[in-house]
Design a protein around this motif. Sequence first.
Motif, PDB file in Angstrom:
ATOM      1  N   LEU A 202      -5.888   0.319   1.554  1.00 14.40           N
ATOM      2  CA  LEU A 202      -4.757   0.869   2.297  1.00 14.40           C
ATOM      3  C   LEU A 202      -4.999   2.327   2.619  1.00 14.40           C
ATOM      4  CD1 LEU A 202      -1.676  -0.530   0.354  1.00 14.40           C
ATOM      5  CD2 LEU A 202      -2.768  -1.443   2.397  1.00 14.40           C
ATOM      6  N   LEU A 203      -4.570   2.712   3.812  1.00 16.19           N
ATOM      7  CA  LEU A 203      -4.527   4.097   4.245  1.00 16.19           C
ATOM      8  C   LEU A 203      -3.057   4.464   4.407  1.00 16.19           C
ATOM      9  CD1 LEU A 203      -7.429   3.981   6.846  1.00 16.19           C
ATOM     10  CD2 LEU A 203      -7.508   4.891   4.515  1.00 16.19           C
ATOM     11  N   PRO A 204      -2.739   5.765   4.553  1.00 14.43           N
ATOM     12  CA  PRO A 204      -1.321   6.141   4.696  1.00 14.43           C
ATOM     13  C   PRO A 204      -0.608   5.333   5.787  1.00 14.43           C
ATOM     14  CG  PRO A 204      -2.649   8.081   4.357  1.00 14.43           C
ATOM     15  CD  PRO A 204      -3.616   6.928   4.525  1.00 14.43           C
ATOM     16  N   ASP A 205       0.665   5.024   5.504  1.00 15.51           N
ATOM     17  CA  ASP A 205       1.531   4.241   6.384  1.00 15.51           C
ATOM     18  C   ASP A 205       1.098   2.780   6.519  1.00 15.51           C
ATOM     19  OD1 ASP A 205       3.200   6.443   6.837  1.00 15.51           O
ATOM     20  OD2 ASP A 205       1.928   7.135   8.476  1.00 15.51           O
ATOM     21  N   GLN A 206       0.413   2.302   5.490  1.00 11.11           N
ATOM     22  CA  GLN A 206       0.076   0.889   5.434  1.00 11.11           C
ATOM     23  C   GLN A 206       0.679   0.296   4.160  1.00 11.11           C
ATOM     24  OE1 GLN A 206      -4.260   0.789   5.734  1.00 11.11           O
ATOM     25  NE2 GLN A 206      -4.094   0.374   7.933  1.00 11.11           N
TER      26      GLN A 206
ATOM     27  N   SER B  53      -0.201   8.811  -3.386  1.00 11.02           N
ATOM     28  CA  SER B  53       1.240   8.699  -3.573  1.00 11.02           C
ATOM     29  C   SER B  53       1.651   7.379  -2.931  1.00 11.02           C
ATOM     30  CB  SER B  53       1.955   9.875  -2.908  1.00 11.02           C
ATOM     31  OG  SER B  53       3.340   9.703  -2.979  1.00 11.02           O
ATOM     32  N   PHE B  54       2.315   6.528  -3.695  1.00  5.84           N
ATOM     33  CA  PHE B  54       2.628   5.197  -3.197  1.00  5.84           C
ATOM     34  C   PHE B  54       3.877   4.658  -3.859  1.00  5.84           C
ATOM     35  CE2 PHE B  54       1.486   2.391  -6.771  1.00  5.84           C
ATOM     36  CZ  PHE B  54       0.975   3.347  -7.627  1.00  5.84           C
ATOM     37  N   ASN B  55       4.355   3.530  -3.367  1.00  4.13           N
ATOM     38  CA  ASN B  55       5.519   2.855  -3.913  1.00  4.13           C
ATOM     39  C   ASN B  55       5.130   1.407  -4.204  1.00  4.13           C
ATOM     40  OD1 ASN B  55       8.584   3.118  -4.265  1.00  4.13           O
ATOM     41  ND2 ASN B  55       8.379   1.193  -3.161  1.00  4.13           N
ATOM     42  N   VAL B  56       5.607   0.896  -5.325  1.00  2.78           N
ATOM     43  CA  VAL B  56       5.397  -0.506  -5.671  1.00  2.78           C
ATOM     44  C   VAL B  56       6.761  -1.146  -5.838  1.00  2.78           C
ATOM     45  CG1 VAL B  56       4.511  -2.111  -7.396  1.00  2.78           C
ATOM     46  CG2 VAL B  56       3.230  -0.022  -6.867  1.00  2.78           C
ATOM     47  N   LYS B  57       6.967  -2.248  -5.154  1.00  2.00           N
ATOM     48  CA  LYS B  57       8.181  -3.043  -5.328  1.00  2.00           C
ATOM     49  C   LYS B  57       7.723  -4.411  -5.815  1.00  2.00           C
ATOM     50  CE  LYS B  57      12.186  -4.992  -3.034  1.00  2.00           C
ATOM     51  NZ  LYS B  57      12.804  -5.312  -1.748  1.00  2.00           N
ATOM     52  N   ALA B  58       7.948  -4.660  -7.103  1.00  2.00           N
ATOM     53  CA  ALA B  58       7.478  -5.908  -7.692  1.00  2.00           C
ATOM     54  C   ALA B  58       8.421  -6.338  -8.801  1.00  2.00           C
ATOM     55  CB  ALA B  58       6.075  -5.708  -8.256  1.00  2.00           C
ATOM     56  N   TYR B  59       9.003  -7.480  -8.622  1.00  2.00           N
ATOM     57  CA  TYR B  59       9.882  -8.058  -9.627  1.00  2.00           C
ATOM     58  C   TYR B  59       9.370  -9.452  -9.945  1.00  2.00           C
ATOM     59  CZ  TYR B  59      13.091  -4.258  -8.679  1.00  2.00           C
ATOM     60  OH  TYR B  59      13.655  -3.016  -8.557  1.00  2.00           O
ATOM     61  N   GLU B  60       9.376  -9.788 -11.195  1.00  2.00           N
ATOM     62  CA  GLU B  60       8.845 -11.071 -11.642  1.00  2.00           C
ATOM     63  C   GLU B  60       9.503 -12.238 -10.906  1.00  2.00           C
ATOM     64  OE1 GLU B  60       8.249 -13.382 -15.873  1.00  2.00           O
ATOM     65  OE2 GLU B  60       8.639 -11.238 -15.869  1.00  2.00           O
TER      66      GLU B  60
ATOM     67  N   ASN C 173       9.179 -13.652  -4.866  1.00  2.00           N
ATOM     68  CA  ASN C 173       8.014 -14.404  -4.405  1.00  2.00           C
ATOM     69  C   ASN C 173       6.883 -13.515  -3.915  1.00  2.00           C
ATOM     70  OD1 ASN C 173       9.267 -16.877  -4.889  1.00  2.00           O
ATOM     71  ND2 ASN C 173      10.280 -16.838  -2.906  1.00  2.00           N
ATOM     72  N   GLN C 174       7.170 -12.222  -3.801  1.00  2.00           N
ATOM     73  CA  GLN C 174       6.146 -11.303  -3.316  1.00  2.00           C
ATOM     74  C   GLN C 174       6.284  -9.944  -3.971  1.00  2.00           C
ATOM     75  OE1 GLN C 174       6.998 -11.346   0.885  1.00  2.00           O
ATOM     76  NE2 GLN C 174       8.326  -9.573   0.752  1.00  2.00           N
ATOM     77  N   ALA C 175       5.186  -9.185  -3.924  1.00  2.00           N
ATOM     78  CA  ALA C 175       5.164  -7.804  -4.384  1.00  2.00           C
ATOM     79  C   ALA C 175       4.613  -6.978  -3.232  1.00  2.00           C
ATOM     80  CB  ALA C 175       4.273  -7.661  -5.609  1.00  2.00           C
ATOM     81  N   VAL C 176       5.128  -5.749  -3.063  1.00  2.00           N
ATOM     82  CA  VAL C 176       4.705  -4.909  -1.946  1.00  2.00           C
ATOM     83  C   VAL C 176       4.264  -3.550  -2.468  1.00  2.00           C
ATOM     84  CG1 VAL C 176       5.385  -3.851   0.249  1.00  2.00           C
ATOM     85  CG2 VAL C 176       6.362  -6.055  -0.418  1.00  2.00           C
ATOM     86  N   VAL C 177       3.086  -3.113  -2.026  1.00  2.00           N
ATOM     87  CA  VAL C 177       2.582  -1.777  -2.314  1.00  2.00           C
ATOM     88  C   VAL C 177       2.564  -1.038  -0.976  1.00  2.00           C
ATOM     89  CG1 VAL C 177       0.633  -0.395  -3.138  1.00  2.00           C
ATOM     90  CG2 VAL C 177       1.137  -2.615  -4.196  1.00  2.00           C
ATOM     91  N   THR C 178       3.260   0.120  -0.909  1.00  2.00           N
ATOM     92  CA  THR C 178       3.305   0.932   0.303  1.00  2.00           C
ATOM     93  C   THR C 178       2.638   2.261   0.006  1.00  2.00           C
ATOM     94  OG1 THR C 178       5.415  -0.094   0.893  1.00  2.00           O
ATOM     95  CG2 THR C 178       4.824   1.919   2.071  1.00  2.00           C
ATOM     96  N   LEU C 179       1.722   2.692   0.866  1.00  2.00           N
ATOM     97  CA  LEU C 179       0.973   3.925   0.651  1.00  2.00           C
ATOM     98  C   LEU C 179       1.512   5.042   1.541  1.00  2.00           C
ATOM     99  CD1 LEU C 179      -1.429   5.304  -0.763  1.00  2.00           C
ATOM    100  CD2 LEU C 179      -2.824   4.607   1.194  1.00  2.00           C
ATOM    101  N   PHE C 180       1.747   6.221   0.926  1.00  2.00           N
ATOM    102  CA  PHE C 180       2.212   7.400   1.659  1.00  2.00           C
ATOM    103  C   PHE C 180       1.079   8.384   1.907  1.00  2.00           C
ATOM    104  CE2 PHE C 180       5.817   6.044  -1.096  1.00  2.00           C
ATOM    105  CZ  PHE C 180       6.501   5.383  -0.103  1.00  2.00           C
TER     106      PHE C 180
ATOM    107  N   GLN D  31      11.084  -1.756 -13.099  1.00  2.00           N
ATOM    108  CA  GLN D  31      11.747  -1.594 -11.812  1.00  2.00           C
ATOM    109  C   GLN D  31      10.804  -0.941 -10.815  1.00  2.00           C
ATOM    110  OE1 GLN D  31      15.546   0.180 -12.455  1.00  2.00           O
ATOM    111  NE2 GLN D  31      16.245  -1.494 -13.734  1.00  2.00           N
ATOM    112  N   ILE D  32      11.340  -0.287  -9.803  1.00  2.00           N
ATOM    113  CA  ILE D  32      10.516   0.281  -8.741  1.00  2.00           C
ATOM    114  C   ILE D  32      10.087   1.675  -9.165  1.00  2.00           C
ATOM    115  CG2 ILE D  32      10.474   0.944  -6.317  1.00  2.00           C
ATOM    116  CD1 ILE D  32      12.767  -1.045  -5.886  1.00  2.00           C
ATOM    117  N   LYS D  33       8.816   1.980  -9.037  1.00  2.00           N
ATOM    118  CA  LYS D  33       8.314   3.283  -9.461  1.00  2.00           C
ATOM    119  C   LYS D  33       7.420   3.886  -8.385  1.00  2.00           C
ATOM    120  CE  LYS D  33      10.087   3.155 -13.567  1.00  2.00           C
ATOM    121  NZ  LYS D  33      11.171   3.980 -13.942  1.00  2.00           N
ATOM    122  N   VAL D  34       7.413   5.183  -8.309  1.00  2.00           N
ATOM    123  CA  VAL D  34       6.470   5.921  -7.473  1.00  2.00           C
ATOM    124  C   VAL D  34       5.558   6.662  -8.415  1.00  2.00           C
ATOM    125  CG1 VAL D  34       6.189   7.815  -5.846  1.00  2.00           C
ATOM    126  CG2 VAL D  34       8.009   6.165  -5.523  1.00  2.00           C
ATOM    127  N   ILE D  35       4.275   6.568  -8.171  1.00  2.00           N
ATOM    128  CA  ILE D  35       3.295   7.202  -9.039  1.00  2.00           C
ATOM    129  C   ILE D  35       2.424   8.104  -8.181  1.00  2.00           C
ATOM    130  CG2 ILE D  35       1.368   6.783 -10.614  1.00  2.00           C
ATOM    131  CD1 ILE D  35       2.575   3.922 -10.936  1.00  2.00           C
TER     132      ILE D  35
END
Length: 184
Positions: free
Chosen positions: A79-83, A47-54, A57-64, A19-23
């Motif tokens: 990626l830099l913060p807020d990208q 610190s970032f967020n990954v939204k990826a489900y098999e 059609n897409q996966a998104v990595v957001t950087l904090f 599922q969705i995880k923050v690492i």
Amino acid sequence: MCLLNVLFVNRLLVSQLEQIKVISQQHEAQILLVVLISLLCQLLGTSFNVKAYEEDNQAVVTLFQGKVKTSVGRDEAFLLPDQAVTYLKNKGQLKKSTLNDAYRACLWRNNELAFNDEALSEIAVLLNRMYNIQVVFKSEKVKALRFTGVITNNSLDNIIELISLTSPIIYTSKGDTIIIDEKK
């Protein structure tokens, strides 16, 4: 279902995330690699967020905070913060963007859900993933209703009730199924 392989290169720690995880990487001396389907993320004090489900059609990595290097084949993005970077699976491409609201990607950690012009059908997919329920629509018109906002204290009952109060829908719950129809 999201499947990530997380490797601490220096310690060879390998784990599977669902599922969705923050690492958050604690030690900048270590290199953290996240292998996400075909997308490789190298995290550098991050610190970032990954939204990826098999099935998506897409996966998104957001950087904090920190810095992330993502790559698919020879295509890479830093990626830099807020990208964020969106991996378009069917094209095998990365699409980088700067966000005005990157914080929304991590609101779920504080029991908040954020929607930005999302169709009720998209929200139903999210609810299915979060609460292991099925949403059945009795009307195509209802599926297309769009929502923007943040819901706090997001119990399933709270979310469905708020949606029903702000739109022309009625709903009933039967076990692990929510049936949504138009108010007539």
